[in-house]
Write a protein that holds these residues in place. Structure first.
Motif, mmCIF file in Angstrom:
data_model
loop_
_atom_site.group_PDB
_atom_site.id
_atom_site.type_symbol
_atom_site.label_atom_id
_atom_site.label_comp_id
_atom_site.label_asym_id
_atom_site.label_seq_id
_atom_site.Cartn_x
_atom_site.Cartn_y
_atom_site.Cartn_z
ATOM 1 N N ARG A 226 -9.421 -4.238 -4.949
ATOM 2 C CA ARG A 226 -10.098 -4.062 -3.555
ATOM 3 C C ARG A 226 -9.762 -2.451 -2.909
ATOM 4 O O ARG A 226 -8.583 -2.180 -2.800
ATOM 5 C CB ARG A 226 -9.187 -5.037 -2.491
ATOM 6 C CG ARG A 226 -9.402 -6.325 -2.677
ATOM 7 C CD ARG A 226 -8.466 -7.356 -1.791
ATOM 8 N NE ARG A 226 -9.126 -8.759 -1.916
ATOM 9 C CZ ARG A 226 -10.145 -9.460 -1.397
ATOM 10 N NH1 ARG A 226 -11.064 -8.633 -0.647
ATOM 11 N NH2 ARG A 226 -10.495 -10.576 -1.710
ATOM 12 N N HIS A 227 -10.719 -1.891 -2.715
ATOM 13 C CA HIS A 227 -10.643 -0.520 -2.664
ATOM 14 C C HIS A 227 -10.043 -0.255 -0.832
ATOM 15 O O HIS A 227 -10.679 -0.752 0.069
ATOM 16 C CB HIS A 227 -12.190 0.145 -2.661
ATOM 17 C CG HIS A 227 -12.109 1.562 -2.704
ATOM 18 N ND1 HIS A 227 -11.464 2.335 -1.537
ATOM 19 C CD2 HIS A 227 -12.363 2.429 -3.712
ATOM 20 C CE1 HIS A 227 -11.731 3.772 -1.983
ATOM 21 N NE2 HIS A 227 -12.248 3.898 -3.344
ATOM 22 N N PRO A 228 -8.955 0.536 -0.857
ATOM 23 C CA PRO A 228 -8.561 0.804 0.419
ATOM 24 C C PRO A 228 -9.522 1.653 1.380
ATOM 25 O O PRO A 228 -9.369 1.413 2.613
ATOM 26 C CB PRO A 228 -7.383 1.539 0.120
ATOM 27 C CG PRO A 228 -7.010 1.330 -1.380
ATOM 28 C CD PRO A 228 -8.174 1.134 -2.068
ATOM 29 N N GLY A 229 -10.169 2.343 0.685
ATOM 30 C CA GLY A 229 -11.084 2.805 1.772
ATOM 31 C C GLY A 229 -12.489 2.350 2.358
ATOM 32 O O GLY A 229 -13.210 2.540 3.291
ATOM 33 N N PHE A 230 -12.403 0.796 1.770
ATOM 34 C CA PHE A 230 -13.502 0.025 2.301
ATOM 35 C C PHE A 230 -12.738 -1.388 2.836
ATOM 36 O O PHE A 230 -13.305 -2.375 2.648
ATOM 37 C CB PHE A 230 -14.430 -0.439 1.234
ATOM 38 C CG PHE A 230 -15.231 0.769 0.851
ATOM 39 C CD1 PHE A 230 -16.491 1.126 1.213
ATOM 40 C CD2 PHE A 230 -14.926 1.317 -0.421
ATOM 41 C CE1 PHE A 230 -16.836 2.523 0.815
ATOM 42 C CE2 PHE A 230 -15.528 2.460 -1.215
ATOM 43 C CZ PHE A 230 -16.564 3.008 -0.499
ATOM 44 N N ASP A 231 -11.633 -1.120 3.452
ATOM 45 C CA ASP A 231 -11.037 -2.066 4.086
ATOM 46 C C ASP A 231 -11.577 -2.926 5.054
ATOM 47 O O ASP A 231 -11.926 -2.266 6.203
ATOM 48 C CB ASP A 231 -9.436 -1.597 4.685
ATOM 49 C CG ASP A 231 -8.639 -2.782 5.210
ATOM 50 O OD1 ASP A 231 -8.768 -3.717 4.841
ATOM 51 O OD2 ASP A 231 -7.929 -2.340 5.903
ATOM 52 N N THR A 232 -11.599 -4.114 5.107
ATOM 53 C CA THR A 232 -12.129 -4.966 6.394
ATOM 54 C C THR A 232 -11.329 -5.600 7.310
ATOM 55 O O THR A 232 -11.676 -6.419 8.014
ATOM 56 C CB THR A 232 -13.384 -6.005 5.796
ATOM 57 O OG1 THR A 232 -12.101 -6.934 4.745
ATOM 58 C CG2 THR A 232 -14.277 -5.293 4.899
ATOM 59 N N SER A 233 -9.885 -5.047 7.222
ATOM 60 C CA SER A 233 -9.035 -5.567 8.060
ATOM 61 C C SER A 233 -9.341 -5.637 9.459
ATOM 62 O O SER A 233 -8.901 -6.663 10.145
ATOM 63 C CB SER A 233 -7.556 -4.859 7.854
ATOM 64 O OG SER A 233 -7.671 -3.688 8.381
ATOM 65 N N SER A 234 -10.078 -4.578 10.088
ATOM 66 C CA SER A 234 -10.456 -4.673 11.479
ATOM 67 C C SER A 234 -11.407 -5.725 11.834
ATOM 68 O O SER A 234 -11.401 -6.044 12.986
ATOM 69 C CB SER A 234 -10.983 -3.159 11.734
ATOM 70 O OG SER A 234 -12.192 -3.000 10.936
ATOM 71 N N GLN A 235 -11.945 -6.196 10.946
ATOM 72 C CA GLN A 235 -12.935 -7.344 11.085
ATOM 73 C C GLN A 235 -12.440 -8.804 11.018
ATOM 74 O O GLN A 235 -13.222 -9.849 11.181
ATOM 75 C CB GLN A 235 -14.232 -7.451 10.287
ATOM 76 C CG GLN A 235 -14.831 -5.802 10.430
ATOM 77 C CD GLN A 235 -15.963 -5.483 9.290
ATOM 78 O OE1 GLN A 235 -16.887 -6.595 9.238
ATOM 79 N NE2 GLN A 235 -16.071 -4.632 8.623
ATOM 80 N N ARG A 236 -11.121 -9.012 10.441
ATOM 81 C CA ARG A 236 -10.268 -10.165 10.530
ATOM 82 C C ARG A 236 -10.048 -10.728 11.778
ATOM 83 O O ARG A 236 -9.773 -10.072 12.632
ATOM 84 C CB ARG A 236 -9.128 -9.975 9.614
ATOM 85 C CG ARG A 236 -9.229 -9.426 8.059
ATOM 86 C CD ARG A 236 -8.046 -9.420 7.475
ATOM 87 N NE ARG A 236 -8.092 -8.555 6.282
ATOM 88 C CZ ARG A 236 -7.237 -7.893 5.806
ATOM 89 N NH1 ARG A 236 -5.775 -8.063 6.288
ATOM 90 N NH2 ARG A 236 -7.215 -6.939 4.807
ATOM 91 N N ARG A 237 -10.201 -12.145 11.708
ATOM 92 C CA ARG A 237 -9.916 -12.797 13.046
ATOM 93 C C ARG A 237 -8.391 -13.641 12.643
ATOM 94 O O ARG A 237 -7.979 -13.797 11.644
ATOM 95 C CB ARG A 237 -10.738 -13.881 13.106
ATOM 96 C CG ARG A 237 -12.169 -13.249 13.641
ATOM 97 C CD ARG A 237 -13.102 -14.338 14.031
ATOM 98 N NE ARG A 237 -13.133 -15.314 13.156
ATOM 99 C CZ ARG A 237 -12.817 -16.548 13.401
ATOM 100 N NH1 ARG A 237 -12.106 -16.919 14.426
ATOM 101 N NH2 ARG A 237 -12.949 -17.694 12.481
ATOM 102 N N GLY A 238 -7.764 -13.784 13.806
ATOM 103 C CA GLY A 238 -6.424 -14.597 13.712
ATOM 104 C C GLY A 238 -5.382 -13.979 12.807
ATOM 105 O O GLY A 238 -5.159 -12.697 12.839
ATOM 106 N N VAL A 239 -4.534 -14.659 11.999
ATOM 107 C CA VAL A 239 -3.718 -14.127 11.095
ATOM 108 C C VAL A 239 -4.319 -12.965 10.055
ATOM 109 O O VAL A 239 -3.950 -12.200 9.931
ATOM 110 C CB VAL A 239 -2.961 -15.161 10.434
ATOM 111 C CG1 VAL A 239 -2.118 -14.588 9.206
ATOM 112 C CG2 VAL A 239 -2.179 -16.171 11.314
ATOM 113 N N GLY A 240 -5.709 -13.527 9.657
ATOM 114 C CA GLY A 240 -6.372 -12.513 9.103
ATOM 115 C C GLY A 240 -5.788 -12.206 7.588
ATOM 116 O O GLY A 240 -5.726 -10.989 7.233
ATOM 117 N N PRO A 241 -5.550 -13.157 6.568
ATOM 118 C CA PRO A 241 -5.065 -12.758 5.387
ATOM 119 C C PRO A 241 -6.097 -12.153 4.465
ATOM 120 O O PRO A 241 -7.369 -12.247 4.732
ATOM 121 C CB PRO A 241 -4.782 -14.217 4.759
ATOM 122 C CG PRO A 241 -5.807 -15.034 5.427
ATOM 123 C CD PRO A 241 -5.765 -14.743 7.090
#
Length: 300
Positions: free
Chosen positions: A124-139
């Motif tokens: 998983r490339h850190p430069g293409f992180d999708t964490s901002s699009q996760r919902r809830g706890v968001g694992p």
């Protein structure tokens, strides 16, 4: 010939509707497909494949899948498992859009599926992180699974299949006061464990299913998210003594335990001998002095 990490796990739940509400609205997974009362969920917004399968009725793990790089490798694993007396079965319906697989059962009864996943990202490339699009706890991903065993002989038999049949290595073994296996952690690649084993009450199949979170800050936000939805942690956040990963544990609607795991260490080099530790000499549960809850020896 080598295995990838854990691809998905199928868990039985006591109430599919309650379990779906928690896993979608609170944990933040999304439904990708369903077959009757079996529902496939993903935590990756870019991955059409499921990491979690929920089946209505009961508790515990029905099966879990490990990825292989190609269909050609399935035949090699079949031959390797046959040498140690494990019966395998070719299947064409392991999961939607994943037609070919090999399945077998561990000595403790859990089904393992070997599934070709040539399209799985190598990292998983850190430069293409999708964490901002996760919902809830968001694992970020499914992390590992820890299955239940009830006695020393079962644990050693499972470890034999994993190591001699699939090529796993054992990272750590934790012995109780009688020098019997209390827990063990095994790996397919470099991370400390992909499949763990913990002694639980007879009849249990699962100790916990773990999800990857980013760091301690994510652990804190996850605990707040869970608490605001009325779901309290069983224990944590903390850092394990064995493995050293950060942890939080909770029992989920549906009857199974989840772990939120971060900072899983990697094993250096090609070391194959496990580290053997013993109760009374080392605290496997916590590196920070936290007391293991009495409920922790209970599985589903």
């Amino acid at each position: 010939m080598a295995l990838q990490k854990l691809v998905w796990a199928e868990l039985a739940v006591t109430d599919i509707d309650q379990a779906l509400e928690f896993n979608i609205d609170v944990l933040g997974l999304r439904e990708v497909s369903r077959e009757g009362r079996k529902v496939y969920l993903s935590c990756d917004i870019d991955d059409p494949h499921a990491q979690l399968v929920l089946t209505d009725g009961g508790t515990g793990v029905r099966s879990f899948a490990l990825g292989v790089d190609s269909e050609d490798e399935l035949e090699q694993f079949e031959a390797r498992l046959a040498v140690i007396g494990v019966t395998t079965e070719r299947r064409s319906d392991a999961a939607p859009e994943q037609p070919t697989s090999v399945a077998f059962h561990l000595p403790t009864g859990q089904e393992v599926v070997l599934l070709p996943r040539p399209d799985r990202p190598l990292y998983r490339h850190p430069g293409f992180d999708t964490s901002s699009q996760r919902r809830g706890v968001g694992p970020a991903d499914i992390d590992h699974i820890t299955i239940a065993f009830s006695d020393d002989a079962e644990a050693r038999a499972v470890a034999h299949v994993l190591t001699h049949g699939l090529g796993f290595k054992i990272s750590d073994i934790f012995l109780n006061a009688d020098d019997e296996w209390q827990a063990a952690w095994t790996r397919a690649g470099e991370v400390h464990h992909d499949v763990g084993l913990i002694r639980c009450q007879p009849g249990a199949s699962l100790h916990h299913l773990a999800w990857t979170v980013d760091n301690m800050e994510h652990q804190k936000r996850a605990a707040d998210t869970l608490a605001s939805a009325g779901h309290l942690l069983e224990t944590g956040p903390g850092r394990h003594g064995v493995g050293g990963n950060l942890y939080s544990y909770l029992w989920t609607p549906g009857g199974n335990r989840y772990e939120l795991s971060a900072e899983m260490p990697r094993i250096l080099g090609e070391r194959t001998d496990p580290i053997v530790r013993k109760a009374g000499e080392f605290d496997a549960f916590s590196a920070w002095g936290a007391t293991r809850p009495e409920s922790f020896t209970h599985g589903s």
